[in-house]
Write a protein that holds these residues in place. Structure first.
Motif, PDB file in Angstrom:
ATOM      1  N   ALA A 192      49.789  24.179  49.260  1.00 19.42           N
ATOM      2  CA  ALA A 192      50.961  23.327  49.045  1.00 19.42           C
ATOM      3  C   ALA A 192      51.334  23.306  47.562  1.00 19.42           C
ATOM      4  O   ALA A 192      50.474  23.288  46.691  1.00 19.42           O
ATOM      5  CB  ALA A 192      50.654  21.923  49.526  1.00 19.42           C
ATOM      6  N   THR A 197      56.822  18.044  46.828  1.00 20.49           N
ATOM      7  CA  THR A 197      56.299  16.818  47.443  1.00 20.49           C
ATOM      8  C   THR A 197      57.409  15.954  48.031  1.00 20.49           C
ATOM      9  O   THR A 197      57.283  15.420  49.124  1.00 20.49           O
ATOM     10  CB  THR A 197      55.544  15.981  46.379  1.00 20.49           C
ATOM     11  OG1 THR A 197      54.752  16.868  45.630  1.00 20.49           O
ATOM     12  CG2 THR A 197      54.674  14.937  47.016  1.00 20.49           C
ATOM     13  N   LYS A 200      58.838  17.347  51.421  1.00 19.69           N
ATOM     14  CA  LYS A 200      57.922  17.838  52.462  1.00 19.69           C
ATOM     15  C   LYS A 200      58.097  17.124  53.808  1.00 19.69           C
ATOM     16  O   LYS A 200      57.707  17.647  54.838  1.00 19.69           O
ATOM     17  CB  LYS A 200      56.472  17.777  52.005  1.00 19.69           C
ATOM     18  CG  LYS A 200      55.882  16.387  51.870  1.00 19.69           C
ATOM     19  CD  LYS A 200      54.416  16.509  51.483  1.00 19.69           C
ATOM     20  CE  LYS A 200      53.725  15.212  51.164  1.00 19.69           C
ATOM     21  NZ  LYS A 200      54.142  13.992  51.790  1.00 19.69           N
ATOM     22  N   ASP A 201      58.703  15.922  53.792  1.00 10.95           N
ATOM     23  CA  ASP A 201      58.872  15.203  55.054  1.00 10.95           C
ATOM     24  C   ASP A 201      60.004  15.767  55.907  1.00 10.95           C
ATOM     25  O   ASP A 201      60.067  15.517  57.104  1.00 10.95           O
ATOM     26  CB  ASP A 201      59.121  13.712  54.793  1.00 10.95           C
ATOM     27  CG  ASP A 201      57.880  13.061  54.203  1.00 10.95           C
ATOM     28  OD1 ASP A 201      56.777  13.614  54.412  1.00 10.95           O
ATOM     29  OD2 ASP A 201      58.009  12.028  53.523  1.00 10.95           O
ATOM     30  N   THR A 204      59.274  21.106  56.472  1.00 14.54           N
ATOM     31  CA  THR A 204      57.850  21.171  56.825  1.00 14.54           C
ATOM     32  C   THR A 204      57.180  22.366  56.133  1.00 14.54           C
ATOM     33  O   THR A 204      57.877  23.302  55.716  1.00 14.54           O
ATOM     34  CB  THR A 204      57.699  21.298  58.348  1.00 14.54           C
ATOM     35  OG1 THR A 204      58.522  22.388  58.768  1.00 14.54           O
ATOM     36  CG2 THR A 204      58.148  20.027  59.053  1.00 14.54           C
ATOM     37  N   PRO A 205      55.845  22.361  56.021  1.00  8.99           N
ATOM     38  CA  PRO A 205      55.167  23.434  55.287  1.00  8.99           C
ATOM     39  C   PRO A 205      55.528  24.839  55.781  1.00  8.99           C
ATOM     40  O   PRO A 205      55.691  25.752  54.973  1.00  8.99           O
ATOM     41  CB  PRO A 205      53.684  23.140  55.522  1.00  8.99           C
ATOM     42  CG  PRO A 205      53.630  21.669  55.762  1.00  8.99           C
ATOM     43  CD  PRO A 205      54.901  21.311  56.452  1.00  8.99           C
ATOM     44  N   GLN A 208      58.923  25.597  54.394  1.00  5.54           N
ATOM     45  CA  GLN A 208      58.818  25.801  52.947  1.00  5.54           C
ATOM     46  C   GLN A 208      58.270  27.202  52.669  1.00  5.54           C
ATOM     47  O   GLN A 208      58.724  27.896  51.764  1.00  5.54           O
ATOM     48  CB  GLN A 208      57.904  24.724  52.341  1.00  5.54           C
ATOM     49  CG  GLN A 208      57.991  24.603  50.823  1.00  5.54           C
ATOM     50  CD  GLN A 208      59.345  24.109  50.335  1.00  5.54           C
ATOM     51  OE1 GLN A 208      59.761  23.006  50.655  1.00  5.54           O
ATOM     52  NE2 GLN A 208      60.046  24.930  49.570  1.00  5.54           N
TER      53      GLN A 208
END
Ligand SMILES: [Zn+2]
Ligand SMILES: [Zn+2]
Length: 503
Positions: A192, A197, A200-201, A204-205, A208
């Motif tokens: 990450a 930060t 990120k909500d 999503t990873p 990203q």
């Protein structure tokens, strides 16, 4: 050498329905006819929405068990004769590991792929050479694709080459939402990055990650492009290619994001690349000082996952429309329009997206995004085209530079920025066009849900040219082609005629 695959979502959906249907407990085999494009260091396989797909009924197989499948020789030969007669140069054999979430080729697959490839190289290709009336003589690319419930793996097979297998490193499904299935067995999730930060909500990873592995070509590094580039880099796009042939001038500074007096006279794409690199040292960015119509720009564009444009003329938009359909690249365009007549100004921001195989294209959409016939007519005429370009800005009055201001460029760039994120993340149905007018307060967002306009069946651009790759030449504007020819004779400077692709 790298291998990338671009497959239209409708084809991928049919393959998934056939191979991965719920309750299916036997392996199946299918074929897709496609086109491979060879570039420096890369092979691209293009599978457009209308690619011929060969799915077989159960009685076409000699054997079909949970982990093994074999087609009747007559059925296979019939399919191969059809392929030989076509002008496709890439034969994709698809099978499934329906029992796996993500997957990789097995040793049985290795053996089967090599046996089939030897047959292609030793019997099929020589047969084409000996009997050219059967179909065009060409080099065949043999691609093997295995589907699992959530992942894929693909590779080119060539028993004539030292490297018998070339695995795909990029697999893009071009649909209403950009999709990158997992290739091979899922590895460790990427580390990450603290920079993201606060997003990120909602990004999503995995999205990203997708942004980090995305290569975006930006055409036009003018006022609009300078904002677009920073916006894309800030949200995490990992790789950018900047194309513009213009230099920064004093009159650009009212709207060129990051522009300084000391940069005046320098190429816009280079200044922008340097600025971005200073802000984000990890960003992979390259700049090309060139007209959009130059062959080097084409090389740049064809390798991109997504094309984003902030150009100042409709001719460039029509060229990008064709290029992106031909090479199956989603194309996002932002534009602005400031009118000062009769006594008070209006500021309009526009956005449209063309997704090959999913949406109608610029030449067949029912929405009159730009003055289609006028633009096409104007650029058929060499003299008019030259006058419009030499004016620097292409408007209905070529002698007047179009009025512009930073705020309206921000507005338009933000429309595109949001829609690009939406295309990656799939928050809601994608927009095909947005029109905003400041004076009347209009904000019209046409989404695929409201207006699902598919490729028009009779449109040659999104029909015939879809995914043809190098099999057809791109239609460069006549004036540019003429200038290029005259340049060879030393009569005229191409630079003065090249399209000014920036705002
Ligand atoms: Zn297998
Ligand atoms: Zn079309």
């Amino acid at each position: 050498m790298k291998l990338s695959i671009r497959i239209a979502a409708p084809v991928m959906e049919r393959l998934r329905r056939y191979h991965l249907a719920a309750g299916k407990h036997a392996e199946a085999l299918s074929y897709v006819w496609a086109r491979a494009v060879e570039r420096k260091g890369e092979i691209l396989v293009l599978v457009p929405h209308n690619a011929p797909l060969k799915l077989f009924a159960p009685d076409c197989f000699v054997r079909q068990t949970a982990g093994n499948v074999q087609l009747c020789p007559d059925v296979l030969n019939g399919m191969l004769i059809g392929f030989a007669a076509s002008d496709f140069n890439c034969l994709i054999n698809v099978h499934d590991h329906w029992f796996d979430e993500t997957t990789t080729f097995s040793s049985t697959d290795d053996r089967d792929d090599l046996v089939f490839d030897r047959y292609l190289r030793r019997s099929f290709e020589p047969m084409l050479l000996q009997h050219p009336h059967i179909g065009p003589v060409r080099r065949i690319h043999n691609l093997s694709l295995v589907l699992a419930q959530k992942g894929v793996e693909a590779r080119l097979v060539n028993t004539r080459s030292k490297r018998r297998f070339l695995k795909a490193t990029k697999f893009s499904v071009i649909g209403e939402q950009f999709e990158r299935p997992v290739i091979g067995i899922r590895g460790n999730a990427s580390v990450a990055d603290d920079m993201f930060t606060r997003q990120k909500d909602f990004i999503t990873p995995d999205k990203q990650d997708m942004l980090a592995n995305l290569s975006v070509a930006l055409v036009g590094c003018g006022g609009l492009g300078s904002i677009l580039a920073e916006s894309l880099a800030r949200c995490g796009v990992g790789s950018m290619l900047l194309i513009d042939d213009d230099e920064l001038s004093l009159s650009n500074l009212n709207r060129w994001q990051g522009g300084c007096h000391k940069d005046i006279g320098q190429p816009k794409s280079k200044i922008l690349a340097a600025n971005l690199k200073r802000m984000f040292p990890a960003l992979c960015v390259s700049a090309l000082v060139s007209s959009l119509y130059a062959t080097e720009a084409e090389q740049f564009l064809v390798g991109a996952d997504i094309v984003v444009a902030g150009v100042d003329n409709d001719e460039a938009r029509y060229f990008l429309n064709r290029l992106c359909l031909q090479y199956q690249i989603p194309y996002f365009d932002a534009g602005v329009d400031v009118t000062i007549e009769p006594d008070s100004p209006d500021f309009r921001a526009r956005f449209f997206a063309i997704v090959p195989g999913v949406t109608a294209c610029l030449e067949c959409t029912q929405i009159e995004l730009y003055q289609r016939q006028k633009t096409l007519d104007a650029y058929q005429d060499v003299v008019t085209a030259e006058a419009r370009r030499n004016a620097g800005y292409v408007t209905e009055q070529p002698e007047i530079s179009a009025p512009n201001v930073y705020a309206i460029n921000q507005r338009s760039a933000s429309l595109l920025g949001m829609e690009l994120l939406n295309y990656i993340c799939g928050w809601q149905p994608m927009a095909t066009s947005i029109l905003e007018s400041w004076k009347s307060g209009i904000h019209e967002r046409l989404s695929r849900k409201v207006f699902p306009e598919p490729p028009h069946p009779s449109c040659p651009i999104c029909g015939y040219y879809a995914g043809v790759g190098d099999a057809e030449k791109l239609p460069r504007p006549r004036a540019f082609a003429l200038a290029a020819l005259q340049h060879l004779d030393g009569c005229i400077d191409v630079g003065s005629l090249s399209a000014n692709a920036s705002l």
